[in-house]
Design a protein around this motif. Structure first.
Motif, PDB file in Angstrom:
ATOM      1  N   ASN A  48     -62.908  46.597   8.674  1.00  0.00           N
ATOM      2  CA  ASN A  48     -62.455  47.939   8.916  1.00  0.00           C
ATOM      3  C   ASN A  48     -63.329  49.143   8.755  1.00  0.00           C
ATOM      4  OD1 ASN A  48     -60.703  50.386   9.179  1.00  0.00           O
ATOM      5  ND2 ASN A  48     -59.138  49.750   7.629  1.00  0.00           N
ATOM      6  N   PRO A  49     -63.818  49.687   9.899  1.00  0.00           N
ATOM      7  CA  PRO A  49     -64.723  50.812   9.482  1.00  0.00           C
ATOM      8  C   PRO A  49     -64.323  52.217   9.512  1.00  0.00           C
ATOM      9  CG  PRO A  49     -64.406  50.276  12.026  1.00  0.00           C
ATOM     10  CD  PRO A  49     -63.617  49.407  11.245  1.00  0.00           C
ATOM     11  N   PHE A  50     -63.173  52.302   9.210  1.00  0.00           N
ATOM     12  CA  PHE A  50     -62.614  53.465   9.183  1.00  0.00           C
ATOM     13  C   PHE A  50     -61.908  54.162   7.549  1.00  0.00           C
ATOM     14  CE2 PHE A  50     -61.048  51.530  13.204  1.00  0.00           C
ATOM     15  CZ  PHE A  50     -61.631  52.598  13.899  1.00  0.00           C
ATOM     16  N   PRO A  51     -61.975  55.253   7.562  1.00  0.00           N
ATOM     17  CA  PRO A  51     -61.864  55.833   6.055  1.00  0.00           C
ATOM     18  C   PRO A  51     -60.455  55.396   5.499  1.00  0.00           C
ATOM     19  CG  PRO A  51     -61.760  57.503   7.473  1.00  0.00           C
ATOM     20  CD  PRO A  51     -61.969  56.376   8.201  1.00  0.00           C
ATOM     21  N   LEU A  52     -59.465  54.969   6.397  1.00  0.00           N
ATOM     22  CA  LEU A  52     -58.281  54.729   6.097  1.00  0.00           C
ATOM     23  C   LEU A  52     -57.890  53.097   6.091  1.00  0.00           C
ATOM     24  CD1 LEU A  52     -56.416  57.679   7.808  1.00  0.00           C
ATOM     25  CD2 LEU A  52     -56.483  57.355   5.376  1.00  0.00           C
ATOM     26  N   GLY A  53     -56.821  52.532   5.385  1.00  0.00           N
ATOM     27  CA  GLY A  53     -56.539  51.096   5.449  1.00  0.00           C
ATOM     28  C   GLY A  53     -55.604  51.131   6.712  1.00  0.00           C
ATOM     29  N   LYS A  54     -55.135  49.791   6.990  1.00  0.00           N
ATOM     30  CA  LYS A  54     -54.372  49.633   8.176  1.00  0.00           C
ATOM     31  C   LYS A  54     -53.001  50.300   8.221  1.00  0.00           C
ATOM     32  CE  LYS A  54     -52.532  46.055  11.175  1.00  0.00           C
ATOM     33  NZ  LYS A  54     -52.494  44.487  11.426  1.00  0.00           N
ATOM     34  N   THR A  55     -52.394  50.037   6.981  1.00  0.00           N
ATOM     35  CA  THR A  55     -51.148  50.684   6.843  1.00  0.00           C
ATOM     36  C   THR A  55     -51.403  52.315   6.934  1.00  0.00           C
ATOM     37  OG1 THR A  55     -50.468  49.104   5.226  1.00  0.00           O
ATOM     38  CG2 THR A  55     -49.035  51.046   5.197  1.00  0.00           C
ATOM     39  N   GLU A  56     -52.201  52.930   6.621  1.00  0.00           N
ATOM     40  CA  GLU A  56     -52.419  54.582   6.998  1.00  0.00           C
ATOM     41  C   GLU A  56     -52.635  54.726   8.202  1.00  0.00           C
ATOM     42  OE1 GLU A  56     -52.547  53.413   2.674  1.00  0.00           O
ATOM     43  OE2 GLU A  56     -53.925  52.866   4.360  1.00  0.00           O
ATOM     44  N   LEU A  57     -53.488  53.955   8.866  1.00  0.00           N
ATOM     45  CA  LEU A  57     -53.747  54.138  10.142  1.00  0.00           C
ATOM     46  C   LEU A  57     -52.608  53.933  11.004  1.00  0.00           C
ATOM     47  CD1 LEU A  57     -57.248  52.129  10.532  1.00  0.00           C
ATOM     48  CD2 LEU A  57     -56.973  54.694  10.705  1.00  0.00           C
ATOM     49  N   LEU A  58     -51.757  53.025  10.788  1.00  0.00           N
ATOM     50  CA  LEU A  58     -50.532  52.954  11.502  1.00  0.00           C
ATOM     51  C   LEU A  58     -49.659  54.025  11.382  1.00  0.00           C
ATOM     52  CD1 LEU A  58     -49.829  49.184  10.887  1.00  0.00           C
ATOM     53  CD2 LEU A  58     -50.198  50.064  13.004  1.00  0.00           C
ATOM     54  N   GLN A  59     -49.505  54.674  10.194  1.00  0.00           N
ATOM     55  CA  GLN A  59     -48.652  55.540   9.788  1.00  0.00           C
ATOM     56  C   GLN A  59     -49.181  57.056  10.680  1.00  0.00           C
ATOM     57  OE1 GLN A  59     -45.694  56.247   8.360  1.00  0.00           O
ATOM     58  NE2 GLN A  59     -45.765  57.992   9.227  1.00  0.00           N
ATOM     59  N   ALA A  60     -50.622  57.161  10.576  1.00  0.00           N
ATOM     60  CA  ALA A  60     -51.142  58.310  11.234  1.00  0.00           C
ATOM     61  C   ALA A  60     -50.796  57.980  13.062  1.00  0.00           C
ATOM     62  CB  ALA A  60     -52.495  58.423  11.189  1.00  0.00           C
ATOM     63  N   TYR A  61     -50.717  57.011  13.388  1.00  0.00           N
ATOM     64  CA  TYR A  61     -50.514  56.942  14.767  1.00  0.00           C
ATOM     65  C   TYR A  61     -48.921  56.987  15.083  1.00  0.00           C
ATOM     66  CZ  TYR A  61     -49.580  54.633  19.450  1.00  0.00           C
ATOM     67  OH  TYR A  61     -49.336  54.358  20.758  1.00  0.00           O
ATOM     68  N   ARG A  62     -48.114  56.702  14.134  1.00  0.00           N
ATOM     69  CA  ARG A  62     -46.782  57.103  14.303  1.00  0.00           C
ATOM     70  C   ARG A  62     -46.448  58.299  14.298  1.00  0.00           C
ATOM     71  NH1 ARG A  62     -42.182  53.810  13.588  1.00  0.00           N
ATOM     72  NH2 ARG A  62     -43.371  52.237  12.892  1.00  0.00           N
ATOM     73  N   THR A  63     -47.284  59.261  13.291  1.00  0.00           N
ATOM     74  CA  THR A  63     -46.811  60.550  13.260  1.00  0.00           C
ATOM     75  C   THR A  63     -47.224  61.074  14.618  1.00  0.00           C
ATOM     76  OG1 THR A  63     -47.391  60.508  10.908  1.00  0.00           O
ATOM     77  CG2 THR A  63     -47.656  62.732  12.153  1.00  0.00           C
ATOM     78  N   MET A  64     -48.436  60.982  14.860  1.00  0.00           N
ATOM     79  CA  MET A  64     -49.060  61.482  16.264  1.00  0.00           C
ATOM     80  C   MET A  64     -48.094  61.279  17.522  1.00  0.00           C
ATOM     81  SD  MET A  64     -53.122  61.384  16.143  1.00  0.00           S
ATOM     82  CE  MET A  64     -53.528  59.744  15.868  1.00  0.00           C
ATOM     83  N   ARG A  65     -47.713  59.950  17.699  1.00  0.00           N
ATOM     84  CA  ARG A  65     -46.643  59.339  18.652  1.00  0.00           C
ATOM     85  C   ARG A  65     -45.557  60.233  18.560  1.00  0.00           C
ATOM     86  NH1 ARG A  65     -47.460  58.483  23.463  1.00  0.00           N
ATOM     87  NH2 ARG A  65     -48.993  56.916  23.037  1.00  0.00           N
ATOM     88  N   THR A  66     -45.154  60.397  17.407  1.00  0.00           N
ATOM     89  CA  THR A  66     -43.738  61.251  17.086  1.00  0.00           C
ATOM     90  C   THR A  66     -43.807  62.622  17.493  1.00  0.00           C
ATOM     91  OG1 THR A  66     -43.171  59.867  15.206  1.00  0.00           O
ATOM     92  CG2 THR A  66     -41.790  61.859  15.483  1.00  0.00           C
ATOM     93  N   ILE A  67     -44.886  63.150  17.284  1.00  0.00           N
ATOM     94  CA  ILE A  67     -44.997  64.776  17.777  1.00  0.00           C
ATOM     95  C   ILE A  67     -44.917  64.558  19.312  1.00  0.00           C
ATOM     96  CG2 ILE A  67     -46.614  66.549  17.702  1.00  0.00           C
ATOM     97  CD1 ILE A  67     -47.605  65.653  15.003  1.00  0.00           C
ATOM     98  N   ARG A  68     -45.933  63.831  19.821  1.00  0.00           N
ATOM     99  CA  ARG A  68     -45.981  63.762  21.347  1.00  0.00           C
ATOM    100  C   ARG A  68     -44.661  63.641  21.901  1.00  0.00           C
ATOM    101  NH1 ARG A  68     -50.203  62.421  24.588  1.00  0.00           N
ATOM    102  NH2 ARG A  68     -51.490  63.619  22.951  1.00  0.00           N
ATOM    103  N   GLU A  69     -43.831  62.644  21.758  1.00  0.00           N
ATOM    104  CA  GLU A  69     -42.711  62.311  22.314  1.00  0.00           C
ATOM    105  C   GLU A  69     -41.741  63.306  21.729  1.00  0.00           C
ATOM    106  OE1 GLU A  69     -42.306  60.159  24.363  1.00  0.00           O
ATOM    107  OE2 GLU A  69     -44.059  58.882  24.060  1.00  0.00           O
ATOM    108  N   PHE A  70     -41.641  64.138  20.797  1.00  0.00           N
ATOM    109  CA  PHE A  70     -40.803  65.087  20.521  1.00  0.00           C
ATOM    110  C   PHE A  70     -40.919  66.124  21.417  1.00  0.00           C
ATOM    111  CE2 PHE A  70     -39.403  68.811  18.018  1.00  0.00           C
ATOM    112  CZ  PHE A  70     -38.423  68.388  17.362  1.00  0.00           C
ATOM    113  N   GLU A  71     -42.339  66.604  21.626  1.00  0.00           N
ATOM    114  CA  GLU A  71     -42.716  67.912  22.418  1.00  0.00           C
ATOM    115  C   GLU A  71     -42.507  67.169  23.846  1.00  0.00           C
ATOM    116  OE1 GLU A  71     -42.502  69.821  20.333  1.00  0.00           O
ATOM    117  OE2 GLU A  71     -44.554  70.718  20.168  1.00  0.00           O
TER     118      GLU A  71
END
Length: 327
Positions: free
Chosen positions: A4-27
């Motif tokens: 994993n080359p990212f500063p967040l673990g997989k669980t946190e990455l999935l949560q970040a994606y879920r948050t961004m996707r929630t905002i997008r679909e909400f809007e």
């Protein structure tokens, strides 16, 4: 399995994606429903800007305070405000985040540290100075963050707040979400300096500019200035250069945009596409896992709309509740 080359673990990455996707679909859903005349009042959409709010708010807890803008849905969702309560609020219904009396531009949830969206440009900045001063005296290492757009950055209240925060050495962070347009006026026309970092320096604050369509750039820069504020290092300014997919407001014909500009930013500057390509390309998250989140989020938004439409309107007796506080 790749590392994993990212500063967040997989669980946190999935949560970040879920948050961004929630905002997008909400809007995206509000864009459709407002166009049908289902929603009272006015809405300003955050679609395209998800990486900024999510990248910053990932570092925050409920005790940290934020003051938002008229374009505040993304800030609410990334700060943890309940999506169903938000939808009810936008529809003007009981059970909304403000019991249906605030609407899109005045959603707030103090339990989550969300001090409110605000229809007055730059008005959140002095509120954040107060919240940061309180945090400083409580000694709990909490921070307060003000969001403004490039247009609101010209307001006197915002500039005065930069000075006040510097004088009092407050744990305050001023985020300029620079999407290139102050309503329909180009940022290059209305702002004299080349960078908002120059303005920060004029008030004795450090500042940094990042690509607001890159979640990881925002996350890393925000993490450093938030850490600095928590440790007593004082205020900072973060400029996120980003794009908005819709107009300044719903109904904006966007005649000020260049030919093909909207198509280009949708195709090449979509922060969610960039995030997805990065995490799947590194082998950390599969496309199937992201698709499963997409399905969950669509269900969440559909349920929120159904509940909002079915909820009752506020009553006449509700008109005078939550107006005065007795000490």
């Amino acid at each position: 399995m790749a590392g994993n080359p990212f500063p967040l673990g997989k669980t946190e990455l999935l949560q970040a994606y879920r948050t961004m996707r929630t905002i997008r679909e909400f809007e995206e859903r509000l864009h459709v429903d407002f166009g049908r005349g289902d929603i009272p009042g006015f809405v300003h959409l955050y679609a395209g800007e998800e990486a900024a709010g999510t990248g910053i708010m990932t570092h925050l807890g409920d005790g940290d305070r934020i003051a938002s803008t008229h374009r505040g849905h993304g800030h609410c969702i990334s700060k943890g405000v309940d999506v169903v309560a938000m939808m009810k609020e936008i529809y003007g219904k009981k059970g909304g985040a403000c019991n249906g009396k605030g609407g899109s531009m005045h959603i707030a949830d103090l339990s989550k540290g969300m001090m409110g969206a605000n229809g007055i440009l730059g008005a959140g900045a002095p509120l954040v100075c107060g919240a940061a001063l309180a945090a400083k005296f409580r000694g709990k290492h909490e921070v307060a963050i003000s969001f403004v757009g490039d247009g609101a950055s010209n307001q006197g209240t915002f500039l005065e707040s930069l000075n006040l925060a510097a004088v009092w050495n407050l744990p305050a962070i001023f985020v300029v979400e620079n999407n290139g347009y102050a309503e329909s006026t180009s940022r290059d026309y209305a702002v004299a300096v080349d960078s908002y970092v120059d303005r920060a320096a004029g008030f004795g604050l450090p500042g940094i500019t990042v690509d607001g369509t890159d979640f990881f750039a925002v996350y890393e820069a925000a993490g450093e200035i938030i850490r600095r504020a928590r440790e007593g290092g004082g205020p900072s300014l973060l400029e996120c250069k980003m794009v908005r997919f819709f107009g300044h407001f719903e109904g904006d014909a966007q005649t000020y945009r260049g030919k093909g500009e909207l198509d280009d930013i949708r195709a090449n500057q979509d922060c969610i596409k960039k995030f997805s390509a990065a995490v799947t390309g590194a082998g950390v998250i599969s496309a199937a896992e992201l698709k499963a989140i997409d399905h969950d989020v669509l269900g969440l938004i559909e349920n929120a709309v159904k509940q909002a439409k079915a909820a009752p309107l506020p009553t006449l007796a509700d008109l005078t509740t939550d107006v005065y506080v007795s000490y």
